[in-house]
Scaffold this motif. Structure first.
Motif, PDB file in Angstrom:
ATOM      1  N   ARG A  15       0.856  -1.226  -0.111  1.00 33.23           N
ATOM      2  CA  ARG A  15       0.177  -0.138   0.041  1.00 33.23           C
ATOM      3  C   ARG A  15       0.808   1.310  -0.105  1.00 33.23           C
ATOM      4  O   ARG A  15       0.320   2.305  -0.527  1.00 33.23           O
ATOM      5  N   ARG A  43       4.180   1.895  -1.519  1.00 31.08           N
ATOM      6  CA  ARG A  43       4.751   2.310  -2.887  1.00 31.08           C
ATOM      7  C   ARG A  43       3.954   1.711  -3.945  1.00 31.08           C
ATOM      8  O   ARG A  43       3.957   2.342  -5.001  1.00 31.08           O
ATOM      9  N   HIS A  44       2.909   0.791  -3.717  1.00 33.23           N
ATOM     10  CA  HIS A  44       2.210   0.716  -4.741  1.00 33.23           C
ATOM     11  C   HIS A  44       0.637   0.479  -4.456  1.00 33.23           C
ATOM     12  O   HIS A  44      -0.101  -0.448  -4.495  1.00 33.23           O
ATOM     13  N   PRO A  45       0.056   1.591  -4.047  1.00 32.25           N
ATOM     14  CA  PRO A  45      -1.243   1.814  -3.538  1.00 32.25           C
ATOM     15  C   PRO A  45      -2.545   1.343  -4.200  1.00 32.25           C
ATOM     16  O   PRO A  45      -3.401   0.732  -3.972  1.00 32.25           O
ATOM     17  N   ALA A  46      -2.054   1.513  -5.873  1.00 28.29           N
ATOM     18  CA  ALA A  46      -3.168   1.015  -6.564  1.00 28.29           C
ATOM     19  C   ALA A  46      -3.281  -0.391  -6.886  1.00 28.29           C
ATOM     20  O   ALA A  46      -4.334  -1.018  -6.695  1.00 28.29           O
ATOM     21  N   VAL A  74      -4.790   5.477   0.258  1.00 28.88           N
ATOM     22  CA  VAL A  74      -5.031   6.839  -0.472  1.00 28.88           C
ATOM     23  C   VAL A  74      -4.415   6.513  -1.707  1.00 28.88           C
ATOM     24  O   VAL A  74      -2.971   6.123  -2.064  1.00 28.88           O
ATOM     25  N   LEU A  75      -5.154   6.745  -2.973  1.00 23.55           N
ATOM     26  CA  LEU A  75      -4.686   6.230  -4.319  1.00 23.55           C
ATOM     27  C   LEU A  75      -4.167   7.914  -4.795  1.00 23.55           C
ATOM     28  O   LEU A  75      -4.526   8.945  -4.613  1.00 23.55           O
ATOM     29  N   PRO A  76      -3.125   7.622  -5.581  1.00 23.27           N
ATOM     30  CA  PRO A  76      -2.571   9.028  -6.310  1.00 23.27           C
ATOM     31  C   PRO A  76      -3.217   9.732  -7.275  1.00 23.27           C
ATOM     32  O   PRO A  76      -4.310   8.835  -7.786  1.00 23.27           O
TER      33      PRO A  76
END
Length: 423
Positions: free
Chosen positions: A383, A385-388, A421-423
């Motif tokens: 989550r 470094r790679h939240p998506a 939290v998504l970018p």
């Protein structure tokens, strides 16, 4: 210097109690002991210890005799007190009688361990607290044996094991921990020479053989047919390799290798997968016998079949230059394309190769099939470094839970996904 507060002086500590004086403390102890038989018994034993080993041994013998002959059930209300009393008796033998008379303590400790079979009939050990008492007793026996003449110690150990093999299956490793090999070797000879051996003795003989570094004794506990079983052959070969008997280890492993007509899975052109432990021992044999290149081939073949991160890392560690980076890349590609999505992702997460894992999740979104607990665990690692990818993994797991009507799990996974939290 800061003066102690009234509150601190009222705390029940050794220092504060000492301030009451010996006479007042003695009065309090006598008063409490009159209402608690186990405390009164403990105080009597402490007084006996002050008079010498023979007096303490006499009191201990009385208690051991009572434990041996009593048949009454211990109720759930009495259980905690009974176990504390039992552990106190163990401690008295080991820490009070032991320093006074080691031989007397050891003889009483054998008797203490022997009563395990009796008290197990009287007490329901739901949380393992009583078993822990006898585990500690086994460790105490080991400490006492290490200070005893080897032949006598070995004979006593073999006798105890023969009397109660079921209990000693768990206790023996504790006794042998830190024991010299000659003690284990002598006990092994004594036990092997005794009459009345049963199948229950086999794990004990194997434990003694391991402690004595005796690969032949370990192998002798298996029949010729059992030695042709890959898992058994792996155990024996591991011990032969440890003894630097490389060629013998190879012979044992070859005799258990899958051959046409045995261990095949239907079509004669399709042998069963090698046992993982057998394969581990076989690879070590290849390395130790100077066949390093063949061992590397076996490691890679095993990785491709099992997706074992352990195998892949063992393979890449033995490469030089940039070959290890190239091999890692091939391993990641193999895992990312594996037909079993969860197994492939498991490899990448175990490595860990998080960028590759995130890419796999997004590239194969429609194939995601992951257990709920693993989805949560892996999403937690992804989550930051790679939240998506973490969000997608949780959403897919939540959708699967919804389809099987596990709404509580669906809600939990959805809430976890929404917290990212998504970018």
């Amino acid at each position: 210097m800061k003066r102690p507060t009234v509150a601190s002086l009222k705390k029940v500590t050794a220092e504060n109690l000492a301030g009451l004086g010996a006479e007042r403390l003695a009065e309090i102890l006598v008063g409490v002991a009159n209402t608690r038989p186990e405390l009164k018994r403990r105080l009597r034993m402490e007084l006996a210890a002050a008079q010498g080993a023979e007096h303490l041994a006499l009191e201990i013998d009385k208690r051991l005799g009572s434990l041996e002959t009593s048949r009454s059930k211990v109720s759930w209300r009495q259980r905690a007190t009974f176990i504390r009393d039992l552990d106190a008796l163990r401690d008295l033998i080991a820490s009070r009688l032991g320093p006074l008379d080691r031989d007397a303590a050891l003889s009483r400790m054998w008797l203490f361990v022997d009563v395990a079979s009796r008290v197990n009939l009287r007490v329901r050990d739901r949380d393992g607290s009583m078993a822990a008492v006898f585990d500690r007793a086994a460790s105490d026996v080991g400490a006492l044996l290490r200070e005893t003449e080897a032949t006598a110690a070995a004979e006593a150990l073999a006798s105890a094991v023969a009397r109660h093999p079921a209990g000693w299956a768990g206790w023996l490793p504790r006794v042998l921990e830190g024991a010299p090999p000659d003690l284990a070797q002598a006990a092994l000879r004594s036990l092997s020479a005794r009459q009345g051996a049963t199948a229950a003795w086999l794990p004990l003989i194997r434990a003694l053989a391991d402690a004595a570094d005796d690969a032949d004794a370990y192998r002798s506990t298996f029949t010729a047919e059992a030695l042709r079983t890959p898992s058994v052959a792996a155990e024996v070969a591991e011990r032969l390799l440890r003894a630097d008997r490389v060629e013998e280890a190879g012979q044992v492993l070859e005799a258990a290798a899958a051959k046409p007509g045995r261990g095949w899975t239907g079509a004669r052109s399709r042998p069963a997968e090698p046992d993982y432990d057998w394969e581990t021992a076989w690879i070590e044999y290849l390395d130790r016998s100077g066949q390093g290149e063949v061992a590397q081939q076996a490691r890679w073949a095993s990785f491709e079949r099992t997706l074992s991160a352990e195998r892949a890392k063992a393979f890449t560690r033995r490469l030089s230059g940039f070959d290890d980076v190239e091999a890692e890349g091939r391993a990641f590609e193999r895992a990312a394309a594996h037909e079993d999505f969860q197994r492939g992702l498991q490899f990448l997460m175990d490595w860990p190769a998080l960028p590759e894992a995130a890419r796999m999740i997004q590239d194969r979104a429609e194939e995601i099939r992951v257990e709920d607990e693993l989805a949560q665990l892996w999403a937690a690692k992804l989550r930051i470094r790679h939240p998506a990818a973490a969000h997608l993994l949780l959403r897919k797991a939540a959708a699967a839970a919804f389809r099987r009507r596990d709404f509580a799990t669906c809600d939990r996974l959805t809430q976890e996904a929404d917290s990212i939290v998504l970018p």
